[in-house]
Design a protein around this motif. Structure first.
Motif, PDB file in Angstrom:
ATOM      1  N   ALA A 107       0.843  -1.204   0.000  1.00 17.06           N
ATOM      2  CA  ALA A 107       0.000   0.000   0.000  1.00 17.06           C
ATOM      3  C   ALA A 107       0.876   1.252   0.000  1.00 17.06           C
ATOM      4  CB  ALA A 107      -0.933  -0.008   1.209  1.00 17.06           C
ATOM      5  N   ILE A 108       1.967   1.235   0.751  1.00 19.09           N
ATOM      6  CA  ILE A 108       2.886   2.385   0.771  1.00 19.09           C
ATOM      7  C   ILE A 108       3.520   2.570  -0.606  1.00 19.09           C
ATOM      8  CG2 ILE A 108       5.009   3.290   1.798  1.00 19.09           C
ATOM      9  CD1 ILE A 108       4.267   1.634   4.328  1.00 19.09           C
ATOM     10  N   VAL A 109       3.926   1.447  -1.216  1.00 18.51           N
ATOM     11  CA  VAL A 109       4.518   1.515  -2.560  1.00 18.51           C
ATOM     12  C   VAL A 109       3.514   2.079  -3.552  1.00 18.51           C
ATOM     13  CG1 VAL A 109       5.442   0.130  -4.463  1.00 18.51           C
ATOM     14  CG2 VAL A 109       6.128  -0.366  -2.096  1.00 18.51           C
ATOM     15  N   ASP A 110       2.291   1.542  -3.535  1.00 21.27           N
ATOM     16  CA  ASP A 110       1.292   1.915  -4.535  1.00 21.27           C
ATOM     17  C   ASP A 110       0.756   3.330  -4.346  1.00 21.27           C
ATOM     18  OD1 ASP A 110      -0.141  -1.468  -4.590  1.00 21.27           O
ATOM     19  OD2 ASP A 110       1.574  -0.590  -5.682  1.00 21.27           O
ATOM     20  N   HIS A 111       0.691   3.801  -3.103  1.00 25.49           N
ATOM     21  CA  HIS A 111       0.103   5.115  -2.844  1.00 25.49           C
ATOM     22  C   HIS A 111       1.161   6.199  -2.641  1.00 25.49           C
ATOM     23  CE1 HIS A 111      -4.046   3.708  -2.654  1.00 25.49           C
ATOM     24  NE2 HIS A 111      -3.581   2.642  -2.015  1.00 25.49           N
ATOM     25  N   GLY A 112       2.412   5.835  -2.671  1.00 26.69           N
ATOM     26  CA  GLY A 112       3.481   6.827  -2.654  1.00 26.69           C
ATOM     27  C   GLY A 112       3.816   7.407  -1.306  1.00 26.69           C
ATOM     28  N   GLY A 113       3.436   6.778  -0.231  1.00 24.92           N
ATOM     29  CA  GLY A 113       3.809   7.315   1.078  1.00 24.92           C
ATOM     30  C   GLY A 113       2.969   6.711   2.186  1.00 24.92           C
ATOM     31  N   PHE A 114       3.399   6.973   3.435  1.00 29.36           N
ATOM     32  CA  PHE A 114       2.733   6.390   4.596  1.00 29.36           C
ATOM     33  C   PHE A 114       1.348   6.990   4.831  1.00 29.36           C
ATOM     34  CE2 PHE A 114       5.785   3.706   6.987  1.00 29.36           C
ATOM     35  CZ  PHE A 114       6.855   3.774   6.107  1.00 29.36           C
ATOM     36  N   ARG A 132      13.650   4.504   2.982  1.00 24.45           N
ATOM     37  CA  ARG A 132      14.394   5.619   3.577  1.00 24.45           C
ATOM     38  C   ARG A 132      13.415   6.774   3.726  1.00 24.45           C
ATOM     39  NH1 ARG A 132      18.277   4.154  -0.259  1.00 24.45           N
ATOM     40  NH2 ARG A 132      17.664   5.933  -1.569  1.00 24.45           N
ATOM     41  N   ARG A 133      13.288   7.315   4.913  1.00 27.11           N
ATOM     42  CA  ARG A 133      12.380   8.422   5.153  1.00 27.11           C
ATOM     43  C   ARG A 133      13.111   9.731   4.854  1.00 27.11           C
ATOM     44  NH1 ARG A 133      11.677   3.260   7.382  1.00 27.11           N
ATOM     45  NH2 ARG A 133       9.547   3.019   8.197  1.00 27.11           N
ATOM     46  N   ARG A 169       8.497  11.998   2.631  1.00 26.52           N
ATOM     47  CA  ARG A 169       8.560  11.011   1.561  1.00 26.52           C
ATOM     48  C   ARG A 169       9.141   9.689   2.073  1.00 26.52           C
ATOM     49  NH1 ARG A 169      12.309  12.986  -2.593  1.00 26.52           N
ATOM     50  NH2 ARG A 169      11.579  11.122  -3.734  1.00 26.52           N
ATOM     51  N   ALA A 170       8.703   8.587   1.426  1.00 25.17           N
ATOM     52  CA  ALA A 170       9.254   7.264   1.726  1.00 25.17           C
ATOM     53  C   ALA A 170       9.850   6.718   0.433  1.00 25.17           C
ATOM     54  CB  ALA A 170       8.167   6.334   2.241  1.00 25.17           C
TER      55      ALA A 170
END
Length: 292
Positions: free
Chosen positions: A11-18, A49-50, A54-55
């Motif tokens: 979900a983080i990968v697909d939505h671009g962030g936490f 990497r935070r 951004r993640a």
């Protein structure tokens, strides 16, 4: 590592962030972060990497994407398969049955069940005696079993449901020794050639009892292949005592079917395991019992 952790990671990968992932998953951002940190501890490496808000994926995180998607897809497929079986859209049901009740009433039971649940495949496993049926159900080879017995239905280790009764009949060739329409007394079988099946069956018990009562007949053939009995009768090898379930098939083939006197009553039982049943087995039982 568990599927929930991988779902959160993707979900983080697909939505671009936490933050966006937390909103999409309807969880709090701290809960999402804690889950990902737990996954990183399990793997022994950082996945992101935070950089400010951004993640950014690390090399390890990038390597995890493909296997994570495969694992999540596999679980989704598994869930869908289970749901399909539970709704009886697909699946398989194994039934252990003796030859005679496998002719009838099992044929009608499978027909009625198939009309309600056409996606479930019914597999019938051969069992030659009531004890064979019980053993196959107890060991899980068959989830359900169908048997006939002159005595009480089995109760030890299985659950038995009575589904009817059957009698015994005598099969003869069309030009046999007895006239059509008249019952044959047991004593009249003296001196005749009989085709018998293996011990442990009701028809074999009947002819064995005749011998104990002094009715002297000749065993022309003994077979474990129940389907060979009718061809042997039509070939003139001998007469045969079988259950009434064979009547329609025998008459269509040209054999003469005669009543016997006295005629024992055979109980037909549908048995199941004592533990929980699969949705398909439960539906088959319900269908069979409501059709009585």
């Amino acid at each position: 590592m568990d599927i929930r952790q991988l779902e959160y990671f993707l979900a983080i990968v697909d939505h671009g962030g936490f933050n966006r992932a937390a909103s999409a998953l309807y969880v709090s951002q701290p809960a999402l972060s804690q889950t990902v940190r737990s996954l990183e501890r399990d793997l022994g490496t950082d996945l992101f990497r935070r950089i400010g808000k951004r993640a950014v994926l690390t090399e390890a995180g990038t390597a995890l994407i493909e296997p994570a998607r495969a694992a999540v897809r596999g679980m989704e497929t598994a869930r869908a398969s289970v749901e399909a079986v539970q709704e009886l859209r697909t699946g398989r049901l194994d039934i252990a049955a003796m030859p005679s009740p496998a002719v009838e009433p099992l044929t009608s039971m499978i027909r009625d069940f198939g009309r309600r649940h056409p996606g479930v495949r019914v597999c019938v496993r051969a069992a030659f005696t009531p004890q064979d049926v019980v053993d196959l159900v107890r060991t899980g080879t068959g989830e359900l079993g169908l048997l006939t017995t002159p005595g009480p239905l089995p109760e030890k280790g299985v659950v038995s449901q009575p589904v009817g009764v059957q009698g015994l009949v005598l099969l003869t060739p069309p030009d046999g020794p007895f006239p059509a329409g008249r019952p044959v007394a047991a004593e009249e079988l003296a001196g005749h050639r009989l085709i018998v099946v293996q011990r442990g069956t009701a028809s074999r018990a009947y002819v064995d009892d005749l011998r104990e009562r002094g009715v002297d007949f000749i065993v022309a053939a003994e077979t474990e292949h129940r389907v060979s009995v009718l061809p042997l009768v039509l070939a003139g090898v001998g007469l045969a005592v079988v259950t009434d379930s064979w009547r329609a098939t025998a008459e269509q083939a040209g054999a003469l079917v005669l009543e016997l006197e006295p005629n024992p009553v055979l109980r037909i039982g549908l048995i199941s395991r004592t533990g929980p049943l699969s949705p398909a087995a439960r539906a088959f039982l319900d269908c069979a019992l409501t059709g009585l």
